[in-house]
Design a protein around this motif. Structure first.
Motif: not given
Lengths: 227, 797
Positions: A49, A54, A81, A87, A89, A93, A95, A110, B318-319, B322-323, B325, B409-410, B413-414
């Motif tokens: 992280n 992060l 980023y 990344f 996971f 993750h 969407i 983006y 979560k979304e 992700i967005r 990162v 975000p950290a 995400i978890k």
């Protein structure tokens, strides 16, 4: 490419500091494939992280591509980023509300890539991962391995210099896991993408060329893998 | 990007259908109420706005200060217009306008039936149309009324009388059977948003009372409008006005004073003290009150949205992670979430527009106004709708967007974002308490208004207005001869119990108060209200006597009957002592022969006036007919038939005294309906919001519930666990609402001389109702949660 100097991370609780990371210093060069290993609670994910910005370390310096990125402002971090970091996971993750193609396209939006180029890159990714037929499916219609492939495709779409993967095969069966690791090796060797992964598996670690062993927040071993 | 985000928004809305439904339904209803209130206010604010010189037009009004208070009238003495023209060089134009009633008939045209109708007409001086710019279809506004025996018509009347307005100019109309009026102009119909509703204007030279030179007589039918010279300010006229008042109101004393002031045209519609020819006023206070209700409704709906969105935020964490990162900035996320809110509020707006269209007829009926929801006619409505969508999106969407885009975000995400991070339960609690405070205030106010209205309807007035019709009778010299015969013949109609000549029913808004003297000594502290009626008046309306006798039968031997309030104000201890005293009002100097019991002679907003009834020797314009309730319909038909055969040249007009009394409470009836409906709406919005929130809490605490169940908790204990905080919140809201509602209701009741006492009951009922509905709403969902098999909740862990 990455230079960590004396990274420390602890949480203070009622005056008692519980350390997660202590005196972590290391350098990772462009094109390396590094696996971070260690028992549960050793601080693997925290280290990843921090590498992915992060989380911020409590002490120490972290230079990414020659620039100190500790307490980097949000805009600059977002720039990194968008352009350099991808990344992957453990839980994929993706969407849930986006189709496969849309998930892959999202980071390009983006990055403000033009519409035509976006289409061609998404098509290229789908082609490369043999998922053209699945482009309009939603994540929950795919198997775990397939979802992780989409996750990797999404990370690659923005053409990053480095991929940070947190137990990318943790939720997968071994055959699928092997497939993912092969893919990582290929990306590393053919496209010179730096890969840093956290893993429990010796086999997975074997695909890389360097292993960092963490124990109680300290790097206990730094091994070069000899093939 | 936008397209993709839009798609995602739609997919998300579809995924959480219940929340979407609650959000859209709540917002749509809130918005529809707001739109209705807005178009009503827009209509009310558009009054008298169409005249080019509106900023320079003023109406001259009359004011009185007396010991007992102040009074005001829209009318002015007849000679005022002329005096103003002489004394005020600052006025560009001055025009008197007189309202009257009369019978208009057309002469027979080839192939067209003769039209005869009784309508309200106006006499106006030629300058009138120089002050107000009407749109002229025919005729020259500078010349139309210059000559006597001329008349101008609105388009509708012209078409009605002559088939086509183009044919009207040059034709003649007969007025009051005697005067031939030549049509010199036709103007376009004015909208209804007009304080001067003029169907037909006759040259002022035809007004019979134009030569009146008394300054002491003020009738609300004589108005005067002036046009200020360009570049002047009305304040510059104050000095001249003061001199003017001293000069013409010579009878003024220190305590009783009459004076004229200028009222700006744009105030006429909003000042009910004076009134106007169109009979439509709307106090600014009421407009503000309505806006406040609208804002509250909208806030309640927005609070639902905020509560649900922040509660749901965890699902989106979560979304967000992700967005982030992937390189999304916070601003982009905020915009994305705001975009989603915008989508929802746009959908809600479309539904709201449909609801508005559906509710519009009821609203038009309630206010008896032709309120328009046409965006083409009034582009400002469109602007309002667009503004409303953006306002709602910002109000409802901004805070949740800020919360959601702020997730780390950290953690996101978890899946470690707790519901506390979604703005915390604390904020949602505050919002729910706020929402329910508004709801409970509305419930209490509605209950109190209903109670007071009920009280007014049921309070004995001291006379019996049931089954009494008031029928007009012509009072010109020729027809007066027929009056007595007409009365005798009325009494022969089956079902007619009693007939009385009178000028007004016992309770009416047409008040004539006069200075008077007793036994030759003038009384200066108060004025007496005078009514006229014959001997049968007491029987017709069931008035009770407490001393003396009712009026003598003969028309020549005149006498007074006074009420108890008169005695009280005169400090006469016993009714018997009043009998035989000589009461002189104006030139009517008779003995007091009887004392009657008090009855409410005005609306219940006001106290009973000191009152005297005599048969007078006046012209009666009305006859009151008391009928048998069961035979009313047939009797009325017979009365009309008899009337038409007795007075063939005139136009029959009748009304029931009860209907007339109801006019007193027009505003209250409107208010009652509004409060009833809006409190129902706000209850609905609040409780679907509550349902959404408990659903969320239940799903958030599924695991906790399952674990407790495994540990041995019963269903009831679990339901209580989930319900507890909600009941507490609603209870708290009740406590907050009580003082607010108390203050409001006390101020409202202060406007009634006769009112209910504020009791604990409406407050208690509001509490029981709100807590009861909360309990049902919440238990419905929490019981479902408590009943779930714990295995289902725990196996995914």
């Amino acid at each position: 490419m990455i230079q960590l100097q004396n990274i420390e991370k602890y949480y203070a609780n009622k005056g008692v500091k519980s350390y997660i990371l202590r005196h972590v210093s290391t350098t990772i060069q462009q094109g390396e494939f590094v696996s971070i290993m260690g028992p549960s609670g050793a601080g693997k994910s925290t280290l990843l992280n921090i590498l992915g910005m992060l989380e911020e370390p409590t002490y120490g310096t972290y230079e990414f591509m020659g620039e100190n990125v500790v307490s980097l402002n949000e805009r600059k971090r977002i720039e990194l980023y968008r352009n350099h970091i991808g990344f992957v996971f453990q839980a994929y993750h993706l969407i849930d509300e986006m189709t496969v193609a849309e998930n892959i396209e999202a980071p390009l939006l983006y990055k403000k890539v033009g519409s035509a180029e976006r289409k061609s890159r998404v098509a290229e990714m789908l082609d490369r991962f043999n998922m053209v037929a699945k482009r309009d499916l939603f994540p929950n219609q795919l198997s775990g391995g397939q979802q992780q492939l989409v996750g990797i495709a999404r990370a690659l779409a923005a053409q990053p210099l480095i991929i940070l993967a947190d137990e990318p095969t943790g939720n997968l069966q071994s055959a699928q896991a092997l497939q993912i690791m092969e893919l990582f090796r290929k990306l590393n060797e053919e496209e010179n993408i730096t890969i840093i992964q956290v893993t429990h598996s010796e086999i997975n670690a074997g695909y890389g060329n360097r292993i960092l062993h963490l124990l109680d927040g300290v790097i206990s071993e730094d091994l070069q893998v000899v093939v | 990007m936008f397209k993709l985000n839009f798609k995602i928004a739609l997919r998300n809305l579809w995924k959480y259908k219940t929340y979407t439904f609650i959000n859209i339904a709540g917002l749509a209803i809130g918005m529809a109420s707001c739109i209705l209130i807005f178009i009503f206010i827009r209509y009310e604010l558009s009054f008298d706005d169409q005249f080019v010189k509106k900023d320079r037009i003023y109406r001259v009004v009359s004011n009185w200060t007396e010991i007992s208070g102040t009074d005001a009238s829209q009318g002015v003495p007849v000679p005022l217009a002329k005096a103003m023209r002489n004394d005020f060089p600052q006025l560009e134009k001055v025009a008197a306008i007189q309202s009257a009633h009369g019978i208009i008939s057309t002469t027979k045209h080839a192939g067209r039936p003769m039209i005869k109708e009784a309508i309200g007409v106006f006499y106006a001086e030629p300058d009138f149309f120089g002050i107000f710019n009407y749109t002229w279809l025919a005729g020259n506004p500078d010349q139309v009324l210059n000559e006597p025996n001329t008349v101008v018509l609105c388009e509708e009347k012209a078409t009605q009388y002559f088939g086509d307005w183009r044919k009207a100019v040059g034709q003649t109309l007969r007025f009051q059977h005697e005067t031939e009026l030549r049509v010199t102009g036709v103007f376009k119909d004015q909208g209804e948003n007009n304080s001067l509703n003029l169907p037909m204007v006759i040259s002022y030279a035809n007004y019979p009372g134009r030569k009146e030179d008394s300054w002491s007589h003020v009738a609300s039918s004589s108005e005067c409008y002036v046009l200020l010279k360009d570049g002047l300010h009305i304040d510059e006229l104050q000095g001249v006005l003061a001199a003017f008042n001293t000069k013409y109101h010579a009878k003024n004393t220190l305590t009783i004073r009459e004076y004229n002031t200028f009222q700006p045209l744009k105030e006429i519609h909003y000042d009910s003290r004076y009134g106007n020819f169109a009979g439509k006023t709307m106090e600014r206070k009421q407009i503000y009150g309505l806006s406040v209700i609208g804002i509250f409704l909208l806030l309640t709906a927005c609070i639902n949205f905020i509560n649900l969105a922040t509660a749901q935020a965890v699902n989106r964490s979560k979304e967000v992670g992700i967005r982030k990162v992937m390189g999304s900035g916070r601003k982009q996320l905020v915009l994305q979430f705001l975009g989603e809110t915008l989508t929802i509020s746009t959908a809600a707006l479309l539904i709201a527009c449909v609801l508005t269209e559906m509710a519009l007829p009821y609203m038009q009926n309630l206010f008896s106004e032709n309120i328009s929801f046409s965006m083409l006619e009034h582009p400002v409505i469109f602007v309002f709708l667009v503004g409303l969508v953006f306002l709602v999106s910002a109000l409802a969407g901004f805070y949740p967007a800020l919360i959601m885009s702020g997730f780390s975000p950290a953690l996101a995400i978890k899946n470690k974002v707790s519901s506390a991070a979604g703005g915390g339960m604390g904020l949602r609690r505050i919002l729910v308490v706020f929402q329910f405070t508004i709801t409970v205030v509305l419930i209490i106010c509605t209950l109190m208004i209903l109670k007071q209205m009920n009280y007014i309807r049921q309070k004995p007035l001291g006379f019996n207005p049931n089954a009494v019709a008031l029928v007009n009778i012509p009072a010109d010299s020729l027809n007066r001869l027929k009056q007595h015969n007409f009365k005798d013949r009325l009494l022969t109609i089956p079902g007619v119990k009693e007939v009385s000549f009178c000028d007004t029913p016992p309770s009416s808004g047409m008040v004539a108060e006069n200075r008077f003297s007793v036994n030759g000594i003038p009384v200066k502290d108060f004025q007496v209200r005078v009514m006229h009626g014959d001997r049968s008046y007491f029987e017709t309306f069931g008035l009770k006597m407490i001393a003396g006798q009712i009026l003598p039968k003969s028309d020549t031997a005149n006498a007074w009957v006074v009420n108890q309030t008169f005695l009280k104000k005169m400090n006469i201890a016993s009714p018997e002592l009043a009998l035989g005293k000589l009461l002189k009002v104006g030139d009517q100097n008779f003995r007091i022969v009887g004392v009657m019991k008090d009855f409410n002679d005005k609306s219940l907003h006001e106290e009973i006036s000191p009152l005297a009834i005599s048969s007078g020797q006046v012209e009666y314009y009305n006859v009151a007919v008391k009928m048998d309730q069961a035979k009313m319909v047939e009797s009325m038909k017979a009365v009309e038939h008899l009337w038409n055969s007795t007075f063939p040249d005139e136009v029959y007009d009748a009304m029931f005294v009860n209907d007339d009394l109801n006019h007193y409470y027009q505003t209250e009836i409107v208010m009652e309906t509004l409060f009833k409906n809006f409190s129902m709406i706000i209850i609905f919005i609040s409780f679907i919001g509550l349902f959404g929130l408990i659903s969320f809490v239940a799903s958030q605490r599924t695991r906790e519930v399952a674990i407790r169940k495994v540990l041995g908790a019963t269903n009831l204990e679990l339901v209580r666990l989930l319900n507890g905080s909600f009941l507490l919140m609603v209870f708290l809201a009740n406590l907050l609402a009580w003082p607010i509602a108390y203050l409001f209701i006390n101020r409202w009741l202060a406007g009634y001389a006769y009112r209910i006492n504020v009791s604990i009951w409406p407050f208690a009922i509001a509490m029981v109702v709100s807590m009861g509905i909360t309990l049902i709403t919440v238990s419905f969902r929490s019981f479902k949660a408590a009943k779930t098999n714990p295995i289902d909740a725990l196996k995914y862990e």
